[in-house]
Design a protein around this motif. Sequence first.
Motif, short mmCIF file in Angstrom:
data_model
loop_
_atom_site.label_atom_id
_atom_site.label_comp_id
_atom_site.label_asym_id
_atom_site.label_seq_id
_atom_site.Cartn_x
_atom_site.Cartn_y
_atom_site.Cartn_z
N LEU A 153 0.79 -1.23 0.00
CA LEU A 153 0.00 0.00 0.00
C LEU A 153 0.82 1.28 0.00
CD1 LEU A 153 -2.77 -1.11 2.52
CD2 LEU A 153 -2.98 -0.89 0.06
N CYS A 154 2.09 1.19 0.36
CA CYS A 154 2.92 2.39 0.32
C CYS A 154 4.30 2.00 -0.19
CB CYS A 154 3.01 3.04 1.70
SG CYS A 154 3.95 2.09 2.91
N ASP A 155 5.19 2.94 -0.29
CA ASP A 155 6.49 2.67 -0.90
C ASP A 155 7.54 2.27 0.14
OD1 ASP A 155 7.88 2.49 -3.32
OD2 ASP A 155 8.96 4.36 -2.90
N LYS A 156 7.15 2.17 1.38
CA LYS A 156 8.09 1.78 2.44
C LYS A 156 8.35 0.28 2.39
CE LYS A 156 6.56 5.47 5.57
NZ LYS A 156 5.92 5.76 6.86
N PRO A 157 9.47 -0.18 2.98
CA PRO A 157 9.72 -1.62 3.04
C PRO A 157 8.62 -2.32 3.84
CG PRO A 157 11.73 -0.41 3.49
CD PRO A 157 10.63 0.60 3.49
N ALA A 158 8.20 -3.47 3.39
CA ALA A 158 7.13 -4.20 4.06
C ALA A 158 7.53 -4.60 5.48
CB ALA A 158 6.77 -5.44 3.26
N MET A 159 8.84 -4.84 5.69
CA MET A 159 9.28 -5.28 7.02
C MET A 159 9.11 -4.18 8.07
SD MET A 159 13.39 -5.36 6.44
CE MET A 159 14.32 -3.94 5.88
N LEU A 160 8.91 -2.94 7.60
CA LEU A 160 8.64 -1.85 8.55
C LEU A 160 7.14 -1.71 8.81
CD1 LEU A 160 11.11 0.91 7.27
CD2 LEU A 160 11.46 -0.75 9.12
N CYS A 161 6.34 -1.90 7.75
CA CYS A 161 4.90 -1.71 7.90
C CYS A 161 4.22 -2.88 8.60
CB CYS A 161 4.25 -1.52 6.52
SG CYS A 161 4.73 0.03 5.71
N ALA A 162 4.65 -4.12 8.26
CA ALA A 162 3.96 -5.30 8.77
C ALA A 162 4.01 -5.43 10.29
CB ALA A 162 4.51 -6.55 8.10
N PRO A 163 5.19 -5.37 10.93
CA PRO A 163 5.21 -5.57 12.38
C PRO A 163 4.39 -4.52 13.14
CG PRO A 163 7.42 -5.76 11.46
CD PRO A 163 6.55 -5.20 10.39
N GLY A 164 4.39 -3.30 12.62
CA GLY A 164 3.66 -2.25 13.30
C GLY A 164 2.22 -2.12 12.88
N ARG A 165 1.74 -3.03 12.00
CA ARG A 165 0.36 -3.00 11.50
C ARG A 165 0.01 -1.58 11.02
NH1 ARG A 165 -2.43 -7.69 13.19
NH2 ARG A 165 -1.21 -8.93 14.66
N ALA A 166 0.84 -1.08 10.11
CA ALA A 166 0.69 0.30 9.67
C ALA A 166 -0.58 0.53 8.85
CB ALA A 166 1.91 0.70 8.83
N HIS A 167 -1.15 -0.52 8.28
CA HIS A 167 -2.32 -0.38 7.42
C HIS A 167 -3.44 -1.30 7.89
CE1 HIS A 167 0.33 1.80 4.70
NE2 HIS A 167 1.15 0.76 4.71
N PRO A 168 -4.68 -0.88 7.74
CA PRO A 168 -5.81 -1.75 8.13
C PRO A 168 -5.81 -3.03 7.30
CG PRO A 168 -6.55 0.52 7.77
CD PRO A 168 -5.13 0.44 7.28
N ALA A 169 -6.19 -4.13 7.94
CA ALA A 169 -6.22 -5.43 7.27
C ALA A 169 -7.16 -5.41 6.06
CB ALA A 169 -6.65 -6.52 8.25
N GLU A 170 -8.26 -4.67 6.15
CA GLU A 170 -9.22 -4.61 5.06
C GLU A 170 -8.60 -4.00 3.81
OE1 GLU A 170 -12.69 -1.83 5.06
OE2 GLU A 170 -13.85 -3.70 5.18
N GLU A 171 -7.78 -2.94 4.01
CA GLU A 171 -7.13 -2.31 2.85
C GLU A 171 -6.13 -3.28 2.21
OE1 GLU A 171 -5.43 1.52 3.44
OE2 GLU A 171 -7.10 2.24 4.66
N LEU A 172 -5.39 -4.02 3.03
CA LEU A 172 -4.45 -5.00 2.50
C LEU A 172 -5.17 -6.10 1.73
CD1 LEU A 172 -2.09 -5.27 5.58
CD2 LEU A 172 -1.43 -4.51 3.29
N PHE A 173 -6.32 -6.53 2.25
CA PHE A 173 -7.10 -7.58 1.61
C PHE A 173 -7.55 -7.12 0.21
CE2 PHE A 173 -11.28 -9.25 0.47
CZ PHE A 173 -11.02 -10.62 0.47
N PHE A 174 -8.11 -5.92 0.13
CA PHE A 174 -8.61 -5.44 -1.16
C PHE A 174 -7.48 -5.21 -2.16
CE2 PHE A 174 -12.44 -3.98 1.32
CZ PHE A 174 -13.32 -4.85 0.69
N LYS A 175 -6.31 -4.77 -1.66
CA LYS A 175 -5.17 -4.58 -2.55
C LYS A 175 -4.68 -5.91 -3.09
CE LYS A 175 -2.02 -2.25 -4.69
NZ LYS A 175 -2.38 -1.36 -5.81
N ALA A 176 -4.61 -6.92 -2.22
CA ALA A 176 -4.19 -8.25 -2.66
C ALA A 176 -5.17 -8.81 -3.68
CB ALA A 176 -4.08 -9.18 -1.46
N GLU A 177 -6.47 -8.59 -3.44
CA GLU A 177 -7.50 -9.06 -4.37
C GLU A 177 -7.35 -8.36 -5.72
OE1 GLU A 177 -11.70 -7.97 -3.72
OE2 GLU A 177 -12.08 -10.14 -3.67
N GLU A 178 -7.03 -7.08 -5.70
CA GLU A 178 -6.83 -6.33 -6.93
C GLU A 178 -5.66 -6.88 -7.73
OE1 GLU A 178 -5.00 -1.99 -7.86
OE2 GLU A 178 -6.67 -2.01 -6.44
#
Length: 335
Positions: A22-47
Amino acid sequence: LDQEGAKIPRESAGCRPRPCLLCDKPAMLCAPGRAHPAEELFFKAEEIITAALRAAHARLIGKLAQESLVTEALVTPKPGLVDQANSGAHRDMSLASLMTSACALRGYFEDAALTGMRLSGDAPSCVMASLRPLGLEAEAAMYEATGGVNAHKGAIYALGILCAAAGRLAENQSAVNADSLLDTAALIAADEALALPALAEKEGGTAGLRLYAASGVTGARGEAAAGFPAVRHTALPRLRQYLAEGHSANDALAFTLIHLMAEVQDTNLMKRAGAGRYPEVLQEIRALLASPPLRLSAIRRLDEQFIAENLSPGGSADLLGAAWLIRLLEQQRFM
């Protein structure tokens, strides 16, 4: 992983850190801190998955359209048409040039399918409007590949519409079968025949438009606008019949072509035969069908006659390719 099963860091392999969806940052920084709502990640993966499936479906449809052109070209014998035995009534064409043209058109058929997918929620007429410039580009690619020879202009039109119909159905997760394809094609091309009067008034029109102006024959546009009735009511039933009787694909297609020639208002054959000879040619073809069983030897004799008279049922050949494409599409899974 390396040979010992240990993880190889992306950086050591010369790759940037895996980016967040969802953003240009490394995933290893966003994932542990749950930087994005799970619903947004789900819809992006579906897309992402949907886009990958859409591209795969379009590639498949394009491949099958190309295969149908190759198959139609190889069918032998075909009266007055290029086949493995001869070039028919086409002195400027060969089997090699047909194959070259088919190779040049695969990308167009894929783009036509993607157009049907992209506009699946819009009015079908929008699809036709978007197909037209793609078709002109495909014609240019065909002429470049063949050195200026019209190898597949009619097929670009007919199969392009069917590829768009298949894409539209696949995107909407609808059943892809003969009826749904032809019904959808009719919706896409519904206004095609309506444009004929205005087009016929313009100077420098095609032979088909001149024939329409002289006799009212709507040709390829009328066939498409009606949902390819010759394919639905003649080509597909006859093709299925001959295959069910145990004939090879080549022979079943060769026999089906003769039935199409007897039923279709083939503007190419009309133009070459002329107003006086065309009814006689139709009568001869129908007489051949009236004395079953149809044999390849009789088709070869008809081929010799057509070559001698410079006759070619190009429109019927395009519809034969369309029928084979529908058969190929019916055998696939798009869901």
